[in-house]
Each structure stands twice: as C-alpha cells, then as structure tokens.
Write a protein that holds these residues in place. Structure first.
Motif, PDB file in Angstrom:
ATOM      1  N   ARG A 118       0.837  -1.208   0.000  1.00  0.00           N
ATOM      2  CA  ARG A 118       0.000   0.000   0.000  1.00  0.00           C
ATOM      3  C   ARG A 118       0.872   1.258   0.000  1.00  0.00           C
ATOM      4  N   GLU A 142      -0.164   6.516   3.685  1.00  0.00           N
ATOM      5  CA  GLU A 142      -1.453   6.012   4.174  1.00  0.00           C
ATOM      6  C   GLU A 142      -1.237   5.010   5.316  1.00  0.00           C
ATOM      7  N   GLU A 145      -2.383   5.417   9.197  1.00  0.00           N
ATOM      8  CA  GLU A 145      -3.208   4.360   9.809  1.00  0.00           C
ATOM      9  C   GLU A 145      -2.545   3.827  11.077  1.00  0.00           C
TER      10      GLU A 145
END
Lengths: 276, 276
Positions: A259, A263, A267
């Motif tokens: 990913r 991000e 997270e």
C-alpha cells in the motif's frame, strides 16, 4: 491505551516503501517525532546524510536495527561478525541514537547446540559492550519468537535475554521488548518487571499477532489491533516497570508494504492512538 | 540414540496416505508394534473395525489423537466440546489405549485473554478427568509451539502444561512431550524431569524442526535428523526422567505425504534407529 502520542516512534521497516526523505516529510506532516532506522536503507541513503536529514527534520532516532548474528563457530566468521557489530555501533552513534538492537543469530549450519550458541553470544557481548559504551551506545538484546530459534535468534524468551544481559553492566547490555515475539509467554510480565528493576528495558516495540502465518513466517506481523495481542495489558506492564521511553511500531507485513506508505503511516498512528 | 526399537511407534499422521489395513500390514512387515491413531481416520474405517484390526495385527495403540479444544466461552460450544471429549475418551477405551492426547484450543474469536482461556481448559479437565479415569484413560495435555498460541493451543510450554496437569490427580491428567514443540526451550529439560517425578509423563513424540516453515506452519515437521532437534539429548533427558514407554514419531509434512507411505514408514524407522 493512554500512551502519550509524543512517545510514538515509527520503525522504518513498517513503511519501507518510503525513502528516507519521504519518511521524514510524512512524519513532519503527522507530528511524529521518533523513528527507528535500519542499517541497510541508511547505508543506501548515506550515513551522514541520514543523520543530517534526521536532525534537520527534528526527528529523534529511537533505535538502530540491527546488530547481532553472533553465533558463528568459525573464527573468521566471528571476527567478521564482531567487526560488523562495531560498525553498527559507530553508525548508531553517528545517527544520535543510544540504542542498537541485536538479533542474536540462529544455529550455525549443522549445529544443534542451542546452549553453545547462547554462550558465544555472551562472549561477543563481552567484547562489544565496552566498545559501545565508550561511544554512548547501549546494546539491546531482542528475544525473537521461538519460531525463529533455529535460523535467526537462539534467544527466544525475555528470561533468556535478561539472563544474558545481566552478565554485563546495566548501562552496556539490556533488552528490546517486542510484543510480537513475547505476547504468548505468561512469564513475560514478570520478566518485564525484572528488566525494569534492573535498568535493562532499553527499547519497546509493538506489533500484533495475526494468523495464518505466511510462508517463512517473517513478514506476517499484524497491524495494531488486528490480532491477538492485548496491548492494554502490555502497556500497563511496561509502565509499571518504569518504562517512559519511545514506543516503536515495527511491522513486517507484505500487505502493508503493497500500500501507499503515507497512508500506512497515518493508519498506524491512528491505531496506536486508539488502542484500548 | 539407543532407544530399543521395540519402543518405536508410528503416529498415523506421519503416513496418512496409508489406509488403516495398509498401515497395519506395513507395520507387520517392518516389525513395528505400536501405532498412534487419529479419530477421523478411525471413524472413517469404523471404530470397532479399527480396534479389531489392531488386535488381529498385534498392534498396540500407543495414543489416540486428539481431544481438546476446550477454550470456548459460549456455553453451548462448551457443552459440545465436553461431549466430544467424552466420546474421544470412549473411543480411546475401545481402541485399547490408555492415553488420549489433548490439544487445548486457541483464543476464541475476538478474545485476547490467554489466562482466561487457560482457566477454561482447567475447568474442562476437572470434568473430563474423572470420566476418563473410570474408563482407564489418561488425559495427556500437549503443549504446542508458541506459534500456535492464538489459533490452536494456548498451552505453549511444558511448564504451563504441568501447571495445568498438577491441579488434578497424577493418574488423570499428565502431559504429552513432543520435541517439535519444545526443542527451543531451555527450561524443557527441567520440566521433563518434573513431569517424570510427578508421574505425569504420559506420552513422548518426536519430530524434527526444519526451516523455512510453510504457510500456515502446520505441515512442516521435519523427518528425524533433517533439522535442529538434538534427539540424543532429548533421549537422555526423557530417560533420566524415568520414561520407558513408547516413542511415537508424528510428522505433519506435505513432502512426506506426497511419497509412497510404505517407503516413508521404512525411512522413518531407519532414521529412528540411526539417531546418534
């Protein structure tokens, strides 16, 4: 978990898809002030350049990973390992961290002698400890989960790590406590207390335990909250042991690496802040 | 290793490609007199038919695998688990073995409470122990490697297994010692001695530890001699603890299952006899 968010540190491996400058800028945006670094990406970017980048970005290097692999029997291999660990100490000093994490090493090829391997680690620590202390660096022996005992780390429990560390001065050799490796062990809480009392609790890392484990079992560390680890209980335990240092999140996880790094970093910080 | 070859027992899972009659005839050809059985293939062949086949073939059933999975919180699930374990005891008695191996169970879905799960196992044992004793069956709690703590067995060390077993009479609850699960633990030798002194060493199983582990980590148990386990030291330790019972080889290994079962059985016996 009511850990002060300023104690959060991101271990570089969690978001290894981010190059160091990207990592530094993402940390700046999210208000993250601590990072754990690994030698290989640091060498790639340049040691002095990394040190400067960290300083310029207001980032504290909480640990350097890793030294270790001290179990070889062959004398030439032992000399090489000690040389390499002295270089790791030097690098830690230049990066401005006082904590070098050691992964001790597994069984040498063909050997089945766990005890002997653990003794060779102690021999190496007796040489490396004073060298590191002179440079303001402490050696944090990290027990790895018993599933790594053969091929990566014959130090499998916090008990074993402390038994090793306590042979040396408390400002030379201590331990790195990682929830991923120790969560299953009902003796761990008492051993965390022992580490605290002895001034040996050098570093604290978080990862969750999720199943099924992937082939090779290296890159399946779960995002915080996804697995079996009771982080609230761990936080109480580590706090009761007097630990007030950085709390580093170190995830090796193929899915997270696939990913976007920013991000994943955001997270991870959210998960850290929301742990009950 | 100088184990009397007549103590060798083959756990059925090692050669699960062999149907029970094939297993019995292969054992006859190789002079093997002991087998460890599993409930599912026994049920498939028929319980009474299996018992007769074993008797007619001169085979001793050394253990029945397995009962357990006693960690559920839901009351209905607990009732079902206890019922199933009583059936497992009945089956053991019919097969003529005095040892039912228990794999305790992992964390229930959503739970992170290892201690609570271990306490529920103790509650279940308090009900199952007397039931089993009345039928001439003993419950052997098997600690599984810590890598199974979340999803399969919260009893991860021999220490924990004995802590559980010792709450009950020595002829009701004991332990199953399997080298695969315990080889890494430097406390295991002292705990084997503790099991021996207490009359709790009900069963002894061998498998080797090889890496890399396969995905899911269930079916990577190594053929004897291929891995990290020091079987000579284990044999000394178990012998010093007074154990004179069967030595059962239990390998879960996709590569072995892909080969001819008779060939694997013969190889396993050769390996057993040649362990230094």
């Amino acid at each position: 978990m009511t850990v002060d968010a300023t104690r959060f540190s991101i271990n570089q491996m969690t978001v290894k898809q981010l190059a160091l400058p990207e990592l530094a800028s993402a940390c700046g945006e999210l208000g993250i002030t601590g990072v754990g670094l690994w030698r290989e990406p640091v060498a790639e970017y340049g040691l002095e350049a990394t040190a400067k980048l960290m300083r310029d970005s207001g980032l504290t290097v909480t640990t350097l990973c890793r030294g270790g692999f001290l179990t070889a029997i062959d004398p030439h291999a032992r000399v090489r390992a000690l040389d390499d660990n002295r270089r790791a100490v030097d690098e830690a000093a230049i990066l401005g961290t006082d904590t070098l994490v050691l992964v001790s090493g597994g069984l040498p090829p063909g050997s089945r002698d766990l005890h002997g391997a653990r003794e060779r680690i102690a021999e190496a620590l007796s040489e490396l400890g004073p060298y590191a202390r002179e440079r303001g660096v402490r050696l944090a022996v990290e027990p790895l989960h018993p599933m790594f005992a053969a091929d990566r780390c014959v130090v499998s429990t916090l008990t074993q790590a402390l038994d090793l560390a306590e042979r040396f001065p408390a400002d030379e050799v201590g331990v790195c406590v990682d929830t991923y490796h120790l969560w299953w062990d009902d003796r761990a809480p008492a051993e965390v207390a022992r580490a605290g009392v002895g001034g040996r609790l050098y570093a604290y890392q978080l990862a969750d335990w999720t199943t099924p484990l992937p082939a090779g079992v290296l890159n399946g560390r779960g995002q915080l909250g996804d697995g079996a680890v009771d982080f609230g209980q761990w936080h109480e335990c580590v706090t009761a042991a007097g630990y007030t240092g950085p709390v580093e999140v170190e995830l090796f996880n193929e899915e997270l690496w696939a990913r976007g790094g920013r991000e994943v970093l955001a997270e991870t910080l959210r998960r850290f802040n929301s742990l009950a």
